[in-house]
Design a protein around this motif. Structure first.
Motif, mmCIF file in Angstrom:
data_model
loop_
_atom_site.group_PDB
_atom_site.id
_atom_site.type_symbol
_atom_site.label_atom_id
_atom_site.label_comp_id
_atom_site.label_asym_id
_atom_site.label_seq_id
_atom_site.Cartn_x
_atom_site.Cartn_y
_atom_site.Cartn_z
ATOM 1 N N LYS A 128 0.833 -1.198 0.000
ATOM 2 C CA LYS A 128 0.000 0.000 0.000
ATOM 3 C C LYS A 128 0.872 1.254 0.000
ATOM 4 C CE LYS A 128 -3.802 -2.188 2.530
ATOM 5 N NZ LYS A 128 -4.762 -2.155 1.407
ATOM 6 N N MET A 158 -0.500 10.589 -0.013
ATOM 7 C CA MET A 158 0.060 9.247 -0.175
ATOM 8 C C MET A 158 1.380 9.333 -0.939
ATOM 9 S SD MET A 158 -3.301 7.121 -1.452
ATOM 10 C CE MET A 158 -3.938 8.464 -2.472
ATOM 11 N N ASN A 164 0.395 4.917 -8.794
ATOM 12 C CA ASN A 164 -0.659 4.728 -7.806
ATOM 13 C C ASN A 164 -1.874 4.134 -8.502
ATOM 14 O OD1 ASN A 164 -1.829 4.607 -5.326
ATOM 15 N ND2 ASN A 164 -1.818 6.813 -4.935
ATOM 16 N N ILE A 175 -5.997 2.191 -7.419
ATOM 17 C CA ILE A 175 -6.937 1.711 -6.417
ATOM 18 C C ILE A 175 -6.602 0.265 -6.048
ATOM 19 C CG2 ILE A 175 -8.672 0.787 -8.001
ATOM 20 C CD1 ILE A 175 -9.370 2.884 -4.835
ATOM 21 N N ILE A 196 -4.854 -0.114 -2.824
ATOM 22 C CA ILE A 196 -5.566 0.330 -1.621
ATOM 23 C C ILE A 196 -6.613 -0.671 -1.164
ATOM 24 C CG2 ILE A 196 -7.040 2.166 -0.702
ATOM 25 C CD1 ILE A 196 -5.608 4.060 -2.695
ATOM 26 N N LEU A 224 -6.988 9.844 -5.772
ATOM 27 C CA LEU A 224 -5.757 9.211 -6.248
ATOM 28 C C LEU A 224 -4.860 10.221 -6.954
ATOM 29 C CD1 LEU A 224 -6.998 5.788 -7.680
ATOM 30 C CD2 LEU A 224 -5.470 6.124 -5.731
ATOM 31 N N THR A 275 -1.859 12.104 -4.126
ATOM 32 C CA THR A 275 -0.593 11.394 -4.295
ATOM 33 C C THR A 275 0.519 12.425 -4.398
ATOM 34 O OG1 THR A 275 -1.669 9.558 -5.460
ATOM 35 C CG2 THR A 275 0.713 9.781 -5.725
#
Length: 361
Positions: free
Chosen positions: A150, A159, A170, A172, A175, A196, A200
């Motif tokens: 993650k 993130m 990145n 989904i 996550i 996202l 990020t």
């Protein structure tokens, strides 16, 4: 031999760049010239990832210098990528100079495979590149980059992107739990995409490639209207059904004034893994004809080859697994065309305009 930089710049200014189709525009700060053993060693900073695979640019520079009795030795090409204009009312994201949306009208045409290999090719050509998996219902970037885990949580609900083969990424898929479906309605999907993208902590990217879901639904509409997209690439196969849907995707970008950098035709021919025989099982020249019909650039055609599928499924996409292969060379050529086509777009001037903030009543 005493090198006169002004003399060299004057000669280089007569050269038409085979990638941008414009004359080279250089200065003493973007062109370094050193004389070694009677030859010129030249370093050029260009506004795109100049990967001169066929040597066309080198040949033209050598001919220009030769016309004045000078000999070209080594030629070093360095990318110097700047931000370009986005949709009206939008500003580029912090630390992201250009966002490229890779889209298709329908699923199954190899859009994600094209996205990841395009991103890796740009990275290998010297650019700083990120990859965002916007396919919320069917994320594939984790598998394609061979990544798990993650994103690290940072201050301010940010993130840290994971890094695979040099790409900041990145999805989904990083996550939610593995194999867990995203059973979400439209508003939740668009909110997930926005988070996202904006939450990020992208680190100084020249290009952020967004692997879009198929179609022109909620995510595509959100991206086109609310995300500062520099330009788009359309991926299709030669068959009529795929072309019909790809045309709808292209029309969507044109309606919201997002430039289309060009069309990639995937699965243009099937290459037999046993004998190497090529067969156009999905039809011929559909992508090229579509590019001509809509007056957008033709970026290139990629074969339906088992190696591309197996390499991507294993987490080592073609340009990494087999960098000297014919298929990797095609991805590299497409990446250079994409970067060069962006370089001639209008520059970003949003930083020169004050941001208007309404006063409270």
């Amino acid at each position: 031999m005493n090198v006169n930089i002004d003399r060299v710049l004057a000669l280089l200014s007569t050269v038409t760049d085979p990638h941008t189709f414009k004359k080279l525009s250089l200065s003493a700060t973007s062109c370094e010239v050193i004389e070694r053993d009677g030859q010129l060693e030249i370093s050029l900073k260009l506004p795109y990832t100049a990967y001169d695979i066929k040597g066309e640019l080198r040949q033209r520079i050598a001919q220009a210098l030769q016309s004045d009795g000078l000999t070209l030795g080594r030629l070093h090409l360095q990318p110097h990528i700047t931000s370009h204009a986005v949709q009206e009312g939008q500003r580029p994201l912090p630390n992201v100079r250009n966002i490229i949306a890779v889209a298709s009208g329908k699923g199954g045409v190899g859009k994600s495979t094209t996205s990841v290999n395009l991103a890796l090719a740009l990275h290998m050509q010297g650019a700083r590149v990120g990859l965002l998996d916007a396919d919320i219902y069917g994320p594939s970037v984790p598998i394609m980059l061979g990544l798990s885990g993650k994103p690290k949580a940072l201050e301010g609900n940010m993130m840290e992107p994971l890094v695979g083969h040099g790409l900041q990424a990145n999805s989904i898929g990083f996550i939610i739990e593995e194999n867990a479906p995203a059973i979400w309605r439209g508003p939740m999907v668009t909110q997930a995409l926005t988070q996202l993208l904006t939450q990020t902590l992208w680190n100084n990217l020249d290009y952020l490639i967004i692997d879009m879901p198929p179609g022109t639904g909620d995510i595509a509409l959100t991206l086109a209207q609310k995300v500062p997209v520099t330009a788009a690439v359309i991926v299709t196969t030669p068959q009529d059904l795929a072309l019909a849907d790809a045309k709808r995707g292209l029309a969507m970008f044109q309606k919201v004034n997002i430039p289309v950098l060009g069309i990639v035709e995937n699965m243009s021919v099937h290459i037999c893994s046993q004998c190497g025989h090529e067969e156009a099982i999905f039809g011929q020249h559909g992508g090229r004809d579509m590019a001509a019909e809509y007056n957008v650039p033709w970026l290139g055609a990629l074969p339906l080859a088992m190696s591309i599928r197996s390499q991507t499924d294993s987490g080592n996409p073609t340009v990494i697994a087999a960098p000297d292969s014919a298929e990797a060379r095609l991805y590299q050529e497409i990446a250079t065309r994409v970067s060069a086509n962006i370089s001639v777009l209008p520059p970003d001037t949003s930083g020169q305009r004050p941001k208007v903030v309404p006063r409270p009543l």
